[in-house]
Design a protein around this motif. Structure first.
Motif, mmCIF file in Angstrom:
data_model
loop_
_atom_site.group_PDB
_atom_site.id
_atom_site.type_symbol
_atom_site.label_atom_id
_atom_site.label_comp_id
_atom_site.label_asym_id
_atom_site.label_seq_id
_atom_site.Cartn_x
_atom_site.Cartn_y
_atom_site.Cartn_z
ATOM 1 N N PHE A 115 -21.066 34.639 48.771
ATOM 2 C CA PHE A 115 -22.823 34.635 49.081
ATOM 3 C C PHE A 115 -23.401 33.410 47.893
ATOM 4 N N LEU A 116 -22.582 33.485 47.331
ATOM 5 C CA LEU A 116 -23.595 33.205 45.558
ATOM 6 C C LEU A 116 -22.666 30.967 45.364
ATOM 7 N N THR A 117 -23.896 30.701 44.661
ATOM 8 C CA THR A 117 -23.378 28.981 44.927
ATOM 9 C C THR A 117 -23.896 29.269 43.386
ATOM 10 N N ALA A 118 -23.579 28.231 43.132
ATOM 11 C CA ALA A 118 -23.692 26.725 41.394
ATOM 12 C C ALA A 118 -25.322 26.819 41.140
ATOM 13 N N GLY A 119 -25.757 27.481 40.872
ATOM 14 C CA GLY A 119 -27.190 26.892 40.100
ATOM 15 C C GLY A 119 -27.871 27.969 40.625
ATOM 16 N N ASP A 120 -27.849 29.545 41.212
ATOM 17 C CA ASP A 120 -28.196 30.615 41.715
ATOM 18 C C ASP A 120 -28.340 31.276 40.405
ATOM 19 N N GLU A 121 -29.269 32.044 40.227
ATOM 20 C CA GLU A 121 -29.253 33.123 39.167
ATOM 21 C C GLU A 121 -29.252 34.343 38.989
ATOM 22 N N ILE A 122 -28.576 35.200 38.398
ATOM 23 C CA ILE A 122 -28.455 36.467 38.183
ATOM 24 C C ILE A 122 -29.022 37.317 37.496
ATOM 25 N N ILE A 123 -29.719 37.762 37.560
ATOM 26 C CA ILE A 123 -30.278 38.744 36.620
ATOM 27 C C ILE A 123 -29.978 40.445 36.127
ATOM 28 N N ILE A 124 -29.580 41.045 34.876
ATOM 29 C CA ILE A 124 -29.291 41.615 34.489
ATOM 30 C C ILE A 124 -29.793 42.019 32.935
ATOM 31 N N SER A 125 -30.032 43.391 32.570
ATOM 32 C CA SER A 125 -30.935 44.006 30.962
ATOM 33 C C SER A 125 -30.072 43.842 30.012
ATOM 34 N N THR A 126 -30.967 44.216 29.160
ATOM 35 C CA THR A 126 -30.344 44.228 27.528
ATOM 36 C C THR A 126 -29.335 45.289 27.941
ATOM 37 N N LEU A 127 -29.702 46.336 28.147
ATOM 38 C CA LEU A 127 -29.275 48.038 28.458
ATOM 39 C C LEU A 127 -28.056 47.400 28.934
ATOM 40 N N GLU A 128 -27.187 46.779 29.518
ATOM 41 C CA GLU A 128 -26.165 47.135 30.477
ATOM 42 C C GLU A 128 -24.997 47.409 29.766
ATOM 43 N N HIS A 129 -24.045 48.170 30.094
ATOM 44 C CA HIS A 129 -22.709 48.485 29.929
ATOM 45 C C HIS A 129 -22.258 47.557 30.414
ATOM 46 N N HIS A 130 -20.753 46.842 29.086
ATOM 47 C CA HIS A 130 -20.445 45.788 29.490
ATOM 48 C C HIS A 130 -19.804 45.949 31.055
ATOM 49 N N SER A 131 -19.519 46.519 31.676
ATOM 50 C CA SER A 131 -19.235 46.890 33.285
ATOM 51 C C SER A 131 -19.916 46.025 33.968
ATOM 52 N N ASN A 132 -21.320 45.684 33.502
ATOM 53 C CA ASN A 132 -22.070 45.363 34.052
ATOM 54 C C ASN A 132 -22.853 44.400 33.492
ATOM 55 N N ILE A 133 -21.436 43.637 32.585
ATOM 56 C CA ILE A 133 -22.519 42.201 31.687
ATOM 57 C C ILE A 133 -20.670 41.386 32.626
ATOM 58 N N VAL A 134 -19.928 42.014 31.897
ATOM 59 C CA VAL A 134 -18.414 41.009 32.096
ATOM 60 C C VAL A 134 -18.453 40.333 33.562
ATOM 61 N N PRO A 135 -18.579 41.070 34.385
ATOM 62 C CA PRO A 135 -18.174 40.851 35.865
ATOM 63 C C PRO A 135 -18.694 39.456 36.134
ATOM 64 N N TRP A 136 -19.875 39.975 35.859
ATOM 65 C CA TRP A 136 -20.830 38.998 36.360
ATOM 66 C C TRP A 136 -20.914 37.912 35.433
ATOM 67 N N GLN A 137 -20.660 37.241 34.253
ATOM 68 C CA GLN A 137 -20.069 35.836 33.593
ATOM 69 C C GLN A 137 -19.634 35.891 33.938
ATOM 70 N N MET A 138 -17.871 36.410 34.734
ATOM 71 C CA MET A 138 -16.905 35.646 34.972
ATOM 72 C C MET A 138 -16.981 34.949 36.529
ATOM 73 N N LEU A 139 -18.103 35.883 36.922
ATOM 74 C CA LEU A 139 -18.641 34.844 38.259
ATOM 75 C C LEU A 139 -19.067 33.335 38.182
ATOM 76 N N CYS A 140 -20.300 33.664 36.859
ATOM 77 C CA CYS A 140 -21.019 32.494 36.652
ATOM 78 C C CYS A 140 -19.834 31.282 35.704
ATOM 79 N N GLU A 141 -18.852 31.908 35.441
ATOM 80 C CA GLU A 141 -18.357 30.993 35.068
ATOM 81 C C GLU A 141 -17.179 30.250 36.185
ATOM 82 N N GLU A 142 -16.653 30.863 37.187
ATOM 83 C CA GLU A 142 -15.975 30.617 37.873
ATOM 84 C C GLU A 142 -16.947 29.573 39.111
ATOM 85 N N LYS A 143 -18.464 30.228 39.696
ATOM 86 C CA LYS A 143 -19.145 29.497 40.606
ATOM 87 C C LYS A 143 -19.814 28.537 39.864
#
Length: 412
Positions: A115-143
């Motif tokens: 459902f997400l496409t180029a230019g869409d924004e994902i928000i996380i927080s500074t408090l996140e565990h790596h498991s809630n950072i890395v998957p979204w970074q990977m998705l951002c790189e892909e999409k």
């Protein structure tokens, strides 16, 4: 020592439910303060695992023989138990995973990829565990999506004003931890969800740390997705739960392909099973799913409110005692916390603290706690973390304080 807060729980009796606690480490009675990493398991859970393997070990859903039907019934009873635990509207909204990390990856690689496409924004927080950072970074790189981060103040509280500034019509997904594993901060997730929904964003809440400490109600929160791990609920390792709103799960493609998640397979085309089985390919972790119901039942027998009261008493008591130590600084003193304390000691490396405490039979966690960006925010490499569970006591906190005094005597 000040008297403990009055509680209906008989902690000494509870401790007898956990056989691992009845041992010595380096000639000293074990003090286990690493509960944010994983908590210990009551005998009821261990017995449930043994009963499955000794009495009705069989694959589920597909067999018509007695053992298969018995295993299937126990497996699905755990699903219904999690429906009640989370107050999910439908039992089909409970997807069994291999843990919190697996659940986040499932959502990122199905909902996010679909459902997400180029230019869409994902928000996380500074408090996140790596498991809630890395998957979204990977998705951002892909999409080609854009990742934005909610900052925290010096107490470890999220800056909600800054969060609102990040939100826009381009925000399509928000993924936020309910409770910080590193600092113990309890985030205002209901407000976070409400603000995200106002701009049409979908929200995932990482409940790994919250699940054994807080009352959970995904309908009251209006969470779109909620993930947790059994091993932080006094249950086995290697299994967890993804809750998702039924309409969202229905719209998502499968995560893995294989047996169980299919309706019909030909060499020309495959059609997929209905929820929840569409997302549960292959032979699942049957024994641990079966045994986790014993953990949920155990917690229910004690009462979450009583558990929380006891842990909060330990948090207050330990905070007071630690702050009396010269050169010790607690990292993260949020307005609302659960029983996690991270601290540093002037002139002493956190790994040295951990080693010397272990020599005294005291188990704590040291390092960055899989939250390196959060440690960078506070300008430190890591902390020593003590985290509490229902079986911990004020006497054990006193042991920790004595141990830290010994650390100072040895290292300074």
């Amino acid at each position: 020592m000040q008297p403990a807060l009055a509680t209906p729980l008989d902690i000494q009796n509870i401790r007898r439910d956990f056989p691992i606690l009845d041992q010595e480490v380096n000639g000293r009675p074990l003090v286990y303060f690493d509960n944010a990493a994983t908590n210990q398991k009551p005998l009821l859970v261990i017995d449930a695992l043994t009963r499955y393997y000794e009495g009705y070990n069989a694959n589920i859903h597909r067999g018509i023989h007695h053992l298969a039907e018995q295993a299937t019934a126990a497996f699905e009873a755990s699903r219904r138990a999690f429906q009640e635990f989370l107050n999910a509207k439908h039992w089909q909204e409970i997807i069994f995973t291999y843990g919190t990390t697996d659940g986040i990856n499932l959502v990122a690689k199905t909902y996010g990829r679909h459902f997400l496409t180029a230019g869409d924004e994902i928000i996380i927080s500074t408090l996140e565990h790596h498991s809630n950072i890395v998957p979204w970074q990977m998705l951002c790189e892909e999409k080609g999506c854009i990742l934005k981060v909610i900052p925290v103040d010096d107490n470890g509280d999220l800056l909600l004003d800054e969060y609102e500034k990040l939100l826009s019509e381009r925000t399509k997904f928000v993924s936020c931890v309910h409770v910080s594993n590193a600092l113990g901060t309890v985030n205002p997730v209901k407000t976070i969800i409400e603000k995200a929904h106002e701009v049409g964003a979908v929200v995932l809440i990482d409940g790994a740390q919250a699940s054994s400490h807080l009352e959970l109600d995904v309908q009251a929160l209006d969470a779109d997705f909620y993930v947790l791990s059994a091993h932080k609920l006094y249950g086995p390792t290697g299994m967890g739960v993804l809750y998702g709103k039924k309409e969202l799960l229905d719209s998502m493609p499968p995560f893995r392909g294989g047996g169980e998640m299919i309706k019909e397979v030909t060499f020309a085309k495959t059609t997929y099973a209905d929820l929840p089985y569409k997302f549960e390919a292959g032979t699942p972790n049957i024994a641990d799913v079966v045994a986790v119901k014993a953990a949920l039942d155990y917690m229910a027998s004690l009462g979450k409110e009583a558990i929380a009261a006891h842990e909060n008493d330990l948090l207050r008591y330990a905070t007071e005692q630690l702050l009396e130590l010269d050169g010790l600084r607690i990292i993260g003193q949020a307005r609302e916390k659960i029983g996690v304390i991270s601290f540093i000691m002037e002139g002493i490396h956190h790994q040295d603290i951990g080693v010397i405490l272990d020599q005294q039979g005291i188990a704590v966690r040291t390092g960055h706690h899989c939250t390196q960006p959060l440690m960078q925010r506070f300008g430190i490499a890591g902390t020593t973390r003590a985290s509490f569970a229902v079986y911990n006591t004020r006497d054990e906190v006193d042991r920790l304080i004595q141990g830290l005094r010994r650390v100072q005597k040895m290292m300074l």
